[in-house]
Design a protein around this motif. Structure first.
Motif, PDB file in Angstrom:
ATOM      1  N   ALA C 154       0.857  -1.181   0.000  1.00 24.28           N
ATOM      2  CA  ALA C 154       0.000   0.000   0.000  1.00 24.28           C
ATOM      3  C   ALA C 154       0.894   1.232   0.000  1.00 24.28           C
ATOM      4  N   PRO C 155       1.003   1.932  -1.119  1.00 19.88           N
ATOM      5  CA  PRO C 155       1.806   3.160  -1.137  1.00 19.88           C
ATOM      6  C   PRO C 155       1.195   4.203  -0.216  1.00 19.88           C
ATOM      7  N   HIS C 156       2.047   4.920   0.451  1.00 18.58           N
ATOM      8  CA  HIS C 156       1.617   5.766   1.545  1.00 18.58           C
ATOM      9  C   HIS C 156       2.445   7.021   1.441  1.00 18.58           C
ATOM     10  N   ILE C 157       1.796   8.151   1.198  1.00 18.25           N
ATOM     11  CA  ILE C 157       2.557   9.376   0.946  1.00 18.25           C
ATOM     12  C   ILE C 157       2.373  10.329   2.119  1.00 18.25           C
ATOM     13  N   LEU C 158       3.470  10.778   2.662  1.00 17.14           N
ATOM     14  CA  LEU C 158       3.430  11.792   3.712  1.00 17.14           C
ATOM     15  C   LEU C 158       3.899  13.101   3.120  1.00 17.14           C
ATOM     16  N   VAL C 159       3.107  14.154   3.276  1.00 18.40           N
ATOM     17  CA  VAL C 159       3.436  15.433   2.667  1.00 18.40           C
ATOM     18  C   VAL C 159       3.652  16.459   3.763  1.00 18.40           C
ATOM     19  N   ARG C 160       4.646  17.296   3.570  1.00 14.64           N
ATOM     20  CA  ARG C 160       4.973  18.310   4.570  1.00 14.64           C
ATOM     21  C   ARG C 160       4.229  19.616   4.317  1.00 14.64           C
ATOM     22  N   VAL C 161       3.885  19.890   3.043  1.00 14.94           N
ATOM     23  CA  VAL C 161       3.278  21.172   2.676  1.00 14.94           C
ATOM     24  C   VAL C 161       1.761  21.037   2.714  1.00 14.94           C
ATOM     25  N   ARG C 162       1.106  22.005   3.390  1.00 13.65           N
ATOM     26  CA  ARG C 162      -0.336  21.883   3.585  1.00 13.65           C
ATOM     27  C   ARG C 162      -1.095  21.939   2.260  1.00 13.65           C
ATOM     28  N   ARG C 163      -0.683  22.814   1.366  1.00 17.50           N
ATOM     29  CA  ARG C 163      -1.412  22.959   0.101  1.00 17.50           C
ATOM     30  C   ARG C 163      -1.299  21.679  -0.728  1.00 17.50           C
ATOM     31  N   LEU C 164      -0.125  21.082  -0.722  1.00 16.28           N
ATOM     32  CA  LEU C 164       0.039  19.817  -1.443  1.00 16.28           C
ATOM     33  C   LEU C 164      -0.854  18.749  -0.833  1.00 16.28           C
ATOM     34  N   ALA C 165      -0.956  18.755   0.515  1.00 16.96           N
ATOM     35  CA  ALA C 165      -1.794  17.755   1.165  1.00 16.96           C
ATOM     36  C   ALA C 165      -3.252  17.936   0.771  1.00 16.96           C
ATOM     37  N   GLU C 166      -3.684  19.200   0.654  1.00 12.23           N
ATOM     38  CA  GLU C 166      -5.071  19.430   0.224  1.00 12.23           C
ATOM     39  C   GLU C 166      -5.291  18.897  -1.179  1.00 12.23           C
ATOM     40  N   ILE C 167      -4.336  19.186  -2.077  1.00  8.86           N
ATOM     41  CA  ILE C 167      -4.480  18.697  -3.449  1.00  8.86           C
ATOM     42  C   ILE C 167      -4.540  17.181  -3.456  1.00  8.86           C
ATOM     43  N   PHE C 168      -3.653  16.561  -2.697  1.00 10.42           N
ATOM     44  CA  PHE C 168      -3.611  15.099  -2.687  1.00 10.42           C
ATOM     45  C   PHE C 168      -4.890  14.535  -2.095  1.00 10.42           C
ATOM     46  N   ALA C 169      -5.417  15.191  -1.059  1.00  9.67           N
ATOM     47  CA  ALA C 169      -6.610  14.662  -0.406  1.00  9.67           C
ATOM     48  C   ALA C 169      -7.799  14.697  -1.350  1.00  9.67           C
ATOM     49  N   THR C 170      -7.886  15.729  -2.178  1.00  6.15           N
ATOM     50  CA  THR C 170      -9.064  15.818  -3.039  1.00  6.15           C
ATOM     51  C   THR C 170      -8.891  15.046  -4.339  1.00  6.15           C
ATOM     52  N   GLU C 171      -7.681  14.937  -4.859  1.00 12.36           N
ATOM     53  CA  GLU C 171      -7.534  14.407  -6.213  1.00 12.36           C
ATOM     54  C   GLU C 171      -6.879  13.043  -6.291  1.00 12.36           C
ATOM     55  N   LEU C 172      -6.341  12.555  -5.210  1.00 19.25           N
ATOM     56  CA  LEU C 172      -5.649  11.270  -5.301  1.00 19.25           C
ATOM     57  C   LEU C 172      -6.560  10.168  -4.784  1.00 19.25           C
ATOM     58  N   PRO C 173      -6.987   9.225  -5.603  1.00 22.69           N
ATOM     59  CA  PRO C 173      -7.865   8.164  -5.120  1.00 22.69           C
ATOM     60  C   PRO C 173      -7.118   7.258  -4.148  1.00 22.69           C
ATOM     61  N   GLU C 174      -7.871   6.732  -3.194  1.00 21.25           N
ATOM     62  CA  GLU C 174      -7.265   5.869  -2.187  1.00 21.25           C
ATOM     63  C   GLU C 174      -6.688   4.606  -2.807  1.00 21.25           C
ATOM     64  N   ALA C 175      -7.263   4.224  -3.948  1.00 21.52           N
ATOM     65  CA  ALA C 175      -6.808   2.972  -4.564  1.00 21.52           C
ATOM     66  C   ALA C 175      -5.372   3.113  -5.067  1.00 21.52           C
ATOM     67  N   ILE C 176      -4.964   4.317  -5.374  1.00 20.98           N
ATOM     68  CA  ILE C 176      -3.608   4.483  -5.909  1.00 20.98           C
ATOM     69  C   ILE C 176      -2.607   4.697  -4.787  1.00 20.98           C
ATOM     70  N   ALA C 177      -2.911   5.632  -3.925  1.00 17.78           N
ATOM     71  CA  ALA C 177      -2.028   5.836  -2.788  1.00 17.78           C
ATOM     72  C   ALA C 177      -2.791   6.597  -1.725  1.00 17.78           C
ATOM     73  N   GLU C 178      -2.338   6.443  -0.506  1.00 25.33           N
ATOM     74  CA  GLU C 178      -2.980   7.147   0.592  1.00 25.33           C
ATOM     75  C   GLU C 178      -2.073   8.291   1.019  1.00 25.33           C
ATOM     76  N   ALA C 179      -2.643   9.497   1.102  1.00 26.71           N
ATOM     77  CA  ALA C 179      -1.807  10.658   1.389  1.00 26.71           C
ATOM     78  C   ALA C 179      -2.196  11.249   2.731  1.00 26.71           C
ATOM     79  N   LYS C 180      -1.226  11.693   3.469  1.00 21.06           N
ATOM     80  CA  LYS C 180      -1.488  12.337   4.749  1.00 21.06           C
ATOM     81  C   LYS C 180      -0.565  13.531   4.917  1.00 21.06           C
ATOM     82  N   LEU C 181      -1.023  14.474   5.740  1.00 24.34           N
ATOM     83  CA  LEU C 181      -0.193  15.643   6.052  1.00 24.34           C
ATOM     84  C   LEU C 181       0.720  15.291   7.202  1.00 24.34           C
ATOM     85  N   TYR C 182       1.975  15.632   7.046  1.00 23.63           N
ATOM     86  CA  TYR C 182       2.950  15.339   8.088  1.00 23.63           C
ATOM     87  C   TYR C 182       3.167  16.587   8.906  1.00 23.63           C
TER      88      TYR C 182
END
Lengths: 129, 101, 200, 86
Positions: C154-182
């Protein structure tokens, strides 16, 4: 040899730009020319240099001739041809060769391989069989 | 006499300009357009500058410098653009080995 | 020159080109294409200035306004519009089926925001977390395996930048990778070295 | 001579239209190269037309140093495209 050519090239640009043959200007030009840093120069053969410079003089009317040819007869085919570099070429002579090939409108050098090949892009009237 | 010659050069340069720049609007490859641009921008502009040189011969040093820099810069720029457009990889265009003269 | 009407006719034609090219710069969203347009604008501006008699202004425009400005902007755009993603190096992380589709999806998604993706390889998970905490990268991609020998990851992406995390949260499907704000106060699950020692 | 200048401005419009309509970055670079050469030649013609040789010097200077930024831009765009693709 190329060191002298370098100095002559710089002096030519200086005098063409200033268009002033007073003593002060000549002294400034020679001083700047000698003080400017020079790269490592490889000594090429004088004969090769003269022949290439002669080819440059020939290339200008030939370029116009080719321009008229491609204007009168449309050339629609594009091919890429590998050509061998002549032996014993110093970097500045290779630059002049690339300049010559690219200057004529039908041919453009795309890439120079360090093992001694040019990749030349041609346009032709019809596809060669 | 000189005037007619100068106008001939300038109009020849203008014809080159239009002929070489017109293919820019089409959908050919970048390299094909580069051939047209080397006709237009190098040879055409050189013809125009020669035409100007015939009109004002007393300013020849600057115009000769303009001629030299036109030819060298445009040629080198054509080489750099052609180098940047093509990839390092193989070409599927008809590739053949010729013998340079 | 404004005294004779024939002279001014071409002057107006050239001056009309200036707002046209300026509009071309403004309506361009891709930064590199906008730089090209800026070059065109500079060339035309130099032409207008020279035509109206300001030789010094034209020279300044050509040398500083076009050459120097484009050079500096190219350096700035190239070094700022990039997302650096820390990944694990070696074949272990890349040899699974989700790797290439995930990268393609991320590249396409970031390209819509004019960003490019740069992968920075690190040796192990710990180095990845350290790099994220030290702000060397903007995000890290972890490959969690549910079981030690499982094929699925399960690919798991941790992002440090808040704006990137927002983009990832809205546009990245869970099936591809799971993104979280670090965040720094999050005690992210750093694998401790003692557990590694015990295995040997 | 004014007619010549108007014809040159017409030729200058062609790469502008090309830069407007084509989305490919290399086609736009070609248009930029064409425009920068054409503007400096037009500056030279204007200098002869107005008989103001100061403008001519500026035209020659722009012609001889102006293309350097273009080459740098081409190299960097190539690098960026390589990183994006591979």
């Amino acid at each position: 040899m190329t060191g002298y050519l370098n100095i002559i090239l710089r002096l030519t640009i200086w005098f063409l730009l200033t268009a002033d043959l007073s003593w002060a200007n000549i002294v400034i030009g020679v001083g700047v020319t000698i003080l400017l840093p020079r790269g490592v120069t490889n000594v090429g053969l004088l004969k090769d240099w003269l022949r290439t410079l002669g080819e440059v003089a020939v290339a200008i009317p030939q370029a116009y001739k080719e321009a008229f040819e491609i204007m009168l007869y449309p050339h629609r085919e594009e091919t890429v041809v590998l050509e061998r570099v002549k032996p014993r070429r110093t970097p500045s002579l290779i630059f002049l060769d690339i300049f010559l090939i690219t200057f004529t409108p039908k041919t453009i050098v795309q890439r120079y391989h360090s093992r001694g090949w040019y990749e030349v892009h041609y346009i032709q009237r019809r596809e060669t069989p | 006499m000189i005037n007619i010659l100068s106008y001939t050069c300038i109009i020849l340069g203008l014809v080159f300009w239009y002929w070489g720049t017109w293919p820019l609007l089409g959908r050919r490859s970048v390299l094909y357009k580069l051939h047209g641009l080397s006709v237009a921008d190098t040879l055409g502009s050189m013809a125009i500058v020669v035409g100007l040189l015939l009109r004002i011969p007393h300013e020849w040093p600057l115009l000769v410098l303009a001629l030299i820099s036109l030819s060298i810069w445009n040629t080198v720029l054509g080489y750099v653009l052609a180098y940047c457009v093509t990839d390092d990889g193989t070409h599927d265009v008809g590739q053949e080995v010729g013998h340079g003269g | 020159m404004a005294d004779s009407p024939i002279m001014s006719s071409y002057a107006y034609a050239i001056m009309l080109l200036l707002p046209l090219s300026a509009a071309m710069v403004i309506f361009q969203s891709n930064p590199y294409q906008a730089l090209i347009m800026r070059g065109i604008l500079g060339a035309i501006a130099a032409l207008v200035y020279a035509m109206l008699g300001g030789a010094d202004v034209a020279l300044t425009e050509a040398l500083v306004g076009t050459m120097l400005a484009i050079t500096l902007y190219v350096v700035a755009v190239r070094s700022s519009l990039v997302m650096r993603l820390g990944v694990l190096e070696g074949e272990g992380a890349k040899n699974n089926l989700q790797w290439q589709p995930m990268l393609d999806y991320l590249r396409a998604m970031l390209k819509r925001y004019q960003l490019r993706l740069e992968l920075v390889p690190y040796a192990d998970d710990q180095a990845l977390h350290q790099a994220l905490a030290a702000k060397e990268v903007h995000g890290i991609c972890l490959m969690d395996r549910p079981e030690p020998n499982a094929e699925e990851v399960a690919p798991h992406i941790l992002v440090r930048v808040r704006r990137l995390a927002e983009i990832f949260a809205t546009e990245l499907p869970e099936a591809i990778a799971e993104a979280k704000l670090y965040r720094d106060d999050d005690l992210a699950p750093i694998p401790h070295t003692p557990t590694l020692m015990e295995e040997h | 001579m004014t007619l010549v200048l108007i014809a040159m401005i017409g030729a200058l419009l062609i790469p502008m239209v090309e830069a407007l309509q084509d989305e490919d970055i290399w086609q736009r670079m070609l248009a930029f190269a064409s425009i920068s050469t054409k503007t400096s030649v037009i500056i030279l013609v204007i200098a002869v037309l107005q008989d103001d040789w100061m403008i001519g010097v500026v035209g020659v200077l722009i012609l001889s140093v102006g293309n350097a930024a273009l080459m740098l831009l081409a190299q960097i765009i190539k690098r960026v495209n390589d990183v994006m693709d591979g």
